[in-house]
Design an enzyme around this catalytic site. Structure first.
Site, PDB file in Angstrom:
ATOM      1  N   HIS A 196      -2.973 -28.356  54.065  1.00 57.03           N
ATOM      2  CA  HIS A 196      -4.112 -28.485  53.144  1.00 57.03           C
ATOM      3  C   HIS A 196      -3.760 -27.998  51.734  1.00 57.03           C
ATOM      4  O   HIS A 196      -2.759 -27.291  51.532  1.00 57.03           O
ATOM      5  CB  HIS A 196      -5.312 -27.698  53.676  1.00 57.03           C
ATOM      6  CG  HIS A 196      -5.052 -26.216  53.773  1.00 57.03           C
ATOM      7  ND1 HIS A 196      -5.076 -25.372  52.681  1.00 57.03           N
ATOM      8  CD2 HIS A 196      -4.742 -25.434  54.834  1.00 57.03           C
ATOM      9  CE1 HIS A 196      -4.810 -24.143  53.054  1.00 57.03           C
ATOM     10  NE2 HIS A 196      -4.595 -24.141  54.369  1.00 57.03           N
ATOM     11  N   GLU A 254      -4.393 -25.948  48.027  1.00 56.62           N
ATOM     12  CA  GLU A 254      -4.678 -24.551  47.678  1.00 56.62           C
ATOM     13  C   GLU A 254      -6.177 -24.254  47.779  1.00 56.62           C
ATOM     14  O   GLU A 254      -7.017 -25.047  47.382  1.00 56.62           O
ATOM     15  CB  GLU A 254      -4.200 -24.283  46.252  1.00 56.62           C
ATOM     16  CG  GLU A 254      -4.450 -22.871  45.770  1.00 56.62           C
ATOM     17  CD  GLU A 254      -4.146 -22.718  44.293  1.00 56.62           C
ATOM     18  OE1 GLU A 254      -3.091 -22.156  43.968  1.00 56.62           O
ATOM     19  OE2 GLU A 254      -4.970 -23.181  43.463  1.00 56.62           O
ATOM     20  N   ASN A 297      -6.501 -18.484  49.225  1.00 54.56           N
ATOM     21  CA  ASN A 297      -5.063 -18.452  48.968  1.00 54.56           C
ATOM     22  C   ASN A 297      -4.786 -17.647  47.704  1.00 54.56           C
ATOM     23  O   ASN A 297      -3.881 -16.800  47.663  1.00 54.56           O
ATOM     24  CB  ASN A 297      -4.501 -19.854  48.795  1.00 54.56           C
ATOM     25  CG  ASN A 297      -4.369 -20.639  50.085  1.00 54.56           C
ATOM     26  OD1 ASN A 297      -4.416 -21.866  50.080  1.00 54.56           O
ATOM     27  ND2 ASN A 297      -4.207 -19.964  51.217  1.00 54.56           N
ATOM     28  N   GLU A 345      -6.195 -23.784  62.363  1.00 55.99           N
ATOM     29  CA  GLU A 345      -5.262 -22.701  62.056  1.00 55.99           C
ATOM     30  C   GLU A 345      -5.279 -21.639  63.154  1.00 55.99           C
ATOM     31  O   GLU A 345      -6.208 -21.595  63.987  1.00 55.99           O
ATOM     32  CB  GLU A 345      -5.626 -22.083  60.691  1.00 55.99           C
ATOM     33  CG  GLU A 345      -4.752 -20.941  60.212  1.00 55.99           C
ATOM     34  CD  GLU A 345      -3.274 -21.311  60.073  1.00 55.99           C
ATOM     35  OE1 GLU A 345      -2.630 -21.531  61.122  1.00 55.99           O
ATOM     36  OE2 GLU A 345      -2.765 -21.338  58.937  1.00 55.99           O
TER      37      GLU A 345
END
Length: 202
Positions: A8, A10, A14, A81
């Site tokens: 994916h 930013e 992040n 994730e």
């Protein structure tokens, strides 16, 4: 079959150095722009379908890559994730201070990592392997795009290369919107390209 795998774009977390895991953080303007750049670099490839993690940052990235095309996006929980449990939303500095041993294991000794209410790396690899096997079952597909997350891409690398959990963080680094390409022939999987970001230099 060729499988194109993208991380994916930013996100706000992040930038803030926060762990995301199952929790979501929206794409930044840079993340959106990078996803569009990746989509532009892939515009001549006819994807049979797009598999995406259902987490917003991945799904939004998939939509920006797809652009105005009507390619079907399939949400797949196996592509989520790593579940980071209590760490999600915390900064790396906060985690290092509160959970120094497990934070070190997370980075340096993934085979010994014990999650605080989430998943181990081995549990993630098993989840991802099951999902990847389901995806490659459809031998009629020629080109597939997967949009997912760093740890999932690392898990796929472990599976394809036959490496051990201790090798989880081996190079290359998985940058935002980086592209990995796998070739599947008779269920044998080969890496053609890994963690490429050449679309960001255009």
């Amino acid at each position: 079959m060729n499988i194109y795998i993208a991380r994916h774009g930013e996100t706000k977390w992040n930038i803030e150095g926060r762990m995301q895991g199952f929790k979501n953080s929206d794409l930044t303007q840079r993340g959106i722009g990078d996803a569009r750049s990746l989509g532009e670099s892939l515009k001549d490839i006819d994807f049979d379908c797009i598999y995406s993690s259902p987490l917003g940052r991945a799904l939004d990235t998939a939509k920006y890559i797809r652009q105005d095309d009507n390619t079907k996006i399939i949400l797949d929980d196996s592509l989520k994730e790593l579940n980071l449990g209590l760490w999600e939303g915390m900064t790396h500095e906060e985690i290092k201070e509160k959970y120094p041993i497990q934070y070190n294991n997370f980075r340096e000794h993934p085979e010994s990592f014990e999650s605080q209410g989430g998943e181990s790396f081995l549990e993630l690899i098993k989840r991802v392997e099951k999902g990847l096997n389901n995806i490659i079952k459809d031998e009629n597909h020629e080109n597939i795009l997967i949009v997912t997350h760093t740890c999932v891409i690392k898990a796929i690398s472990i599976i394809v290369k036959g490496n051990d959990v201790k090798d989880f963080w081996n190079l290359p680094f998985i940058n935002n919107t980086s592209l990995t390409i796998l070739e599947v022939i008779n269920k044998e999987i080969k890496v053609l390209l890994e963690a490429d970001v050449s679309h960001l230099k255009q």
